[in-house]
Scaffold this motif. Structure first.
Motif, PDB file in Angstrom:
ATOM      1  N   PRO A 103      48.458  19.964 -23.669  1.00 12.33           N
ATOM      2  CA  PRO A 103      47.891  19.517 -24.942  1.00 12.33           C
ATOM      3  C   PRO A 103      47.683  18.003 -24.950  1.00 12.33           C
ATOM      4  N   LEU A 104      46.772  17.577 -25.788  1.00  5.02           N
ATOM      5  CA  LEU A 104      46.389  16.178 -25.899  1.00  5.02           C
ATOM      6  C   LEU A 104      47.594  15.251 -26.071  1.00  5.02           C
ATOM      7  N   TYR A 105      48.550  15.637 -26.913  1.00  6.52           N
ATOM      8  CA  TYR A 105      49.696  14.768 -27.197  1.00  6.52           C
ATOM      9  C   TYR A 105      50.606  14.621 -25.976  1.00  6.52           C
ATOM     10  N   ALA A 106      50.704  15.644 -25.167  1.00  2.00           N
ATOM     11  CA  ALA A 106      51.486  15.539 -23.929  1.00  2.00           C
ATOM     12  C   ALA A 106      50.799  14.574 -22.968  1.00  2.00           C
ATOM     13  N   LEU A 107      49.469  14.619 -22.924  1.00  2.00           N
ATOM     14  CA  LEU A 107      48.738  13.700 -22.051  1.00  2.00           C
ATOM     15  C   LEU A 107      48.901  12.257 -22.509  1.00  2.00           C
ATOM     16  N   ARG A 108      48.937  12.043 -23.815  1.00  2.00           N
ATOM     17  CA  ARG A 108      49.136  10.681 -24.325  1.00  2.00           C
ATOM     18  C   ARG A 108      50.518  10.170 -23.926  1.00  2.00           C
ATOM     19  N   ALA A 109      51.534  11.015 -24.094  1.00  2.00           N
ATOM     20  CA  ALA A 109      52.893  10.618 -23.723  1.00  2.00           C
ATOM     21  C   ALA A 109      52.985  10.357 -22.222  1.00  2.00           C
ATOM     22  N   PHE A 110      52.345  11.202 -21.421  1.00  2.00           N
ATOM     23  CA  PHE A 110      52.328  11.052 -19.962  1.00  2.00           C
ATOM     24  C   PHE A 110      51.665   9.738 -19.578  1.00  2.00           C
ATOM     25  N   ALA A 111      50.494   9.460 -20.150  1.00  2.00           N
ATOM     26  CA  ALA A 111      49.771   8.232 -19.841  1.00  2.00           C
ATOM     27  C   ALA A 111      50.575   7.007 -20.263  1.00  2.00           C
ATOM     28  N   ASP A 112      51.165   7.056 -21.449  1.00  2.00           N
ATOM     29  CA  ASP A 112      51.948   5.920 -21.927  1.00  2.00           C
ATOM     30  C   ASP A 112      53.182   5.692 -21.062  1.00  2.00           C
ATOM     31  N   ALA A 113      53.862   6.775 -20.696  1.00  2.00           N
ATOM     32  CA  ALA A 113      55.095   6.648 -19.910  1.00  2.00           C
ATOM     33  C   ALA A 113      54.838   6.059 -18.531  1.00  2.00           C
ATOM     34  N   ASP A 114      53.685   6.396 -17.938  1.00  2.00           N
ATOM     35  CA  ASP A 114      53.416   5.984 -16.566  1.00  2.00           C
ATOM     36  C   ASP A 114      52.299   4.943 -16.438  1.00  2.00           C
ATOM     37  N   GLY A 115      51.816   4.428 -17.558  1.00  2.00           N
ATOM     38  CA  GLY A 115      50.773   3.403 -17.501  1.00  2.00           C
ATOM     39  C   GLY A 115      49.486   3.902 -16.872  1.00  2.00           C
ATOM     40  N   LEU A 116      49.108   5.140 -17.163  1.00  2.00           N
ATOM     41  CA  LEU A 116      47.898   5.723 -16.580  1.00  2.00           C
ATOM     42  C   LEU A 116      46.707   5.293 -17.427  1.00  2.00           C
ATOM     43  N   ASN A 117      45.853   4.464 -16.861  1.00  2.00           N
ATOM     44  CA  ASN A 117      44.768   3.848 -17.612  1.00  2.00           C
ATOM     45  C   ASN A 117      43.393   4.363 -17.187  1.00  2.00           C
ATOM     46  N   PHE A 118      43.316   5.630 -16.899  1.00  2.00           N
ATOM     47  CA  PHE A 118      42.048   6.309 -16.629  1.00  2.00           C
ATOM     48  C   PHE A 118      42.076   7.590 -17.455  1.00  2.00           C
ATOM     49  N   PRO A 119      40.914   8.205 -17.704  1.00  4.94           N
ATOM     50  CA  PRO A 119      40.886   9.368 -18.579  1.00  4.94           C
ATOM     51  C   PRO A 119      41.689  10.559 -18.035  1.00  4.94           C
ATOM     52  N   LEU A 120      42.574  11.055 -18.879  1.00  2.28           N
ATOM     53  CA  LEU A 120      43.262  12.325 -18.648  1.00  2.28           C
ATOM     54  C   LEU A 120      42.767  13.237 -19.758  1.00  2.28           C
ATOM     55  N   VAL A 121      42.032  14.273 -19.403  1.00  2.00           N
ATOM     56  CA  VAL A 121      41.444  15.124 -20.431  1.00  2.00           C
ATOM     57  C   VAL A 121      42.185  16.447 -20.519  1.00  2.00           C
ATOM     58  N   SER A 122      42.180  16.980 -21.739  1.00  7.23           N
ATOM     59  CA  SER A 122      42.917  18.200 -22.045  1.00  7.23           C
ATOM     60  C   SER A 122      41.991  19.407 -22.103  1.00  7.23           C
ATOM     61  N   ASP A 123      42.253  20.363 -21.236  1.00  5.86           N
ATOM     62  CA  ASP A 123      41.539  21.645 -21.219  1.00  5.86           C
ATOM     63  C   ASP A 123      42.433  22.710 -21.876  1.00  5.86           C
ATOM     64  N   PHE A 124      43.096  22.275 -22.960  1.00  5.95           N
ATOM     65  CA  PHE A 124      44.090  23.118 -23.614  1.00  5.95           C
ATOM     66  C   PHE A 124      43.458  24.277 -24.394  1.00  5.95           C
ATOM     67  N   TRP A 125      42.361  23.976 -25.131  1.00  9.22           N
ATOM     68  CA  TRP A 125      41.782  25.046 -25.944  1.00  9.22           C
ATOM     69  C   TRP A 125      40.281  24.911 -25.987  1.00  9.22           C
ATOM     70  N   PRO A 126      39.530  25.997 -25.776  1.00  9.67           N
ATOM     71  CA  PRO A 126      40.056  27.290 -25.316  1.00  9.67           C
ATOM     72  C   PRO A 126      40.751  27.115 -23.961  1.00  9.67           C
ATOM     73  N   HIS A 127      41.920  27.653 -23.868  1.00  9.26           N
ATOM     74  CA  HIS A 127      42.828  27.386 -22.756  1.00  9.26           C
ATOM     75  C   HIS A 127      42.181  27.623 -21.392  1.00  9.26           C
ATOM     76  N   GLY A 128      42.014  26.525 -20.652  1.00  7.06           N
ATOM     77  CA  GLY A 128      41.516  26.607 -19.283  1.00  7.06           C
ATOM     78  C   GLY A 128      40.043  26.914 -19.133  1.00  7.06           C
ATOM     79  N   GLU A 129      39.256  26.762 -20.176  1.00  6.79           N
ATOM     80  CA  GLU A 129      37.829  27.121 -20.093  1.00  6.79           C
ATOM     81  C   GLU A 129      37.094  26.313 -19.018  1.00  6.79           C
ATOM     82  N   VAL A 130      37.289  24.996 -18.990  1.00  4.19           N
ATOM     83  CA  VAL A 130      36.627  24.155 -17.984  1.00  4.19           C
ATOM     84  C   VAL A 130      37.235  24.413 -16.616  1.00  4.19           C
ATOM     85  N   THR A 131      38.544  24.555 -16.584  1.00  4.66           N
ATOM     86  CA  THR A 131      39.231  24.823 -15.319  1.00  4.66           C
ATOM     87  C   THR A 131      38.717  26.119 -14.705  1.00  4.66           C
ATOM     88  N   ARG A 132      38.474  27.115 -15.529  1.00  2.52           N
ATOM     89  CA  ARG A 132      37.894  28.380 -15.035  1.00  2.52           C
ATOM     90  C   ARG A 132      36.461  28.165 -14.524  1.00  2.52           C
TER      91      ARG A 132
END
Length: 154
Positions: free
Chosen positions: A75-104
């Protein structure tokens, strides 16, 4: 790859990044090549090390008029926490809903685990798939190889 072929068009998508901003793959067409990095889970051991490695070498990735986009089904909020915790300054996008649609659409969704497989695609400036690699879930990516592939399409 079901429906995907190297040299063919990359499936377009719009997903929200860790800041809640839309990231649309086709918006890079004509100006940047894109490295799409599908990863299983934020905060997991291999993914954390891998994303930190990209962060540490981001200048190398950006040298070629490229964009790096990480994709997970977190989910988006987990990605924000992940990026903030590790200083990730490139786009991390969420394919959470519909779950895995882009990944599929990229044929890398693990139906049993409910997450993307550790896979990468390089998309050229014309929006076509130029390279793909699929790693075992426990195996980190070879960032040197990713950079070499980006050099070829930039």
């Amino acid at each position: 790859m079901s429906g995907l072929r190297l040299g063919g068009p990359a499936p377009d998508f719009t997903l929200r990044d860790q800041f809640g901003q839309d990231v649309t793959l086709s918006s890079y067409r004509g100006s940047k090549a894109v490295a799409l990095l599908f990863y299983p889970f934020a905060f997991s051991g291999v993914c954390t090390g891998e994303m930190a490695g990209i962060r540490d070498r981001l200048a190398e990735f950006m040298t070629f008029d490229t964009e790096v986009v990480g994709i997970s089904c977190d989910p988006l909020y987990a990605l924000r926490a992940f990026a903030d915790a590790d200083g990730l300054n490139f786009p991390l996008v969420s394919d959470f809903w519909p779950h895995g649609e882009v990944t599929r659409a990229y044929d890398v969704f693990d139906e049993v685990k409910g997450c993307p497989r550790r896979s990468s695609y390089v998309i050229d400036k014309d929006g076509n798939l130029r390279w793909a690699v699929h790693n075992a879930i426990a195996d980190s990516r070879d960032l040197d190889e990713h950079l070499a592939q980006l050099r070829q399409v930039s």
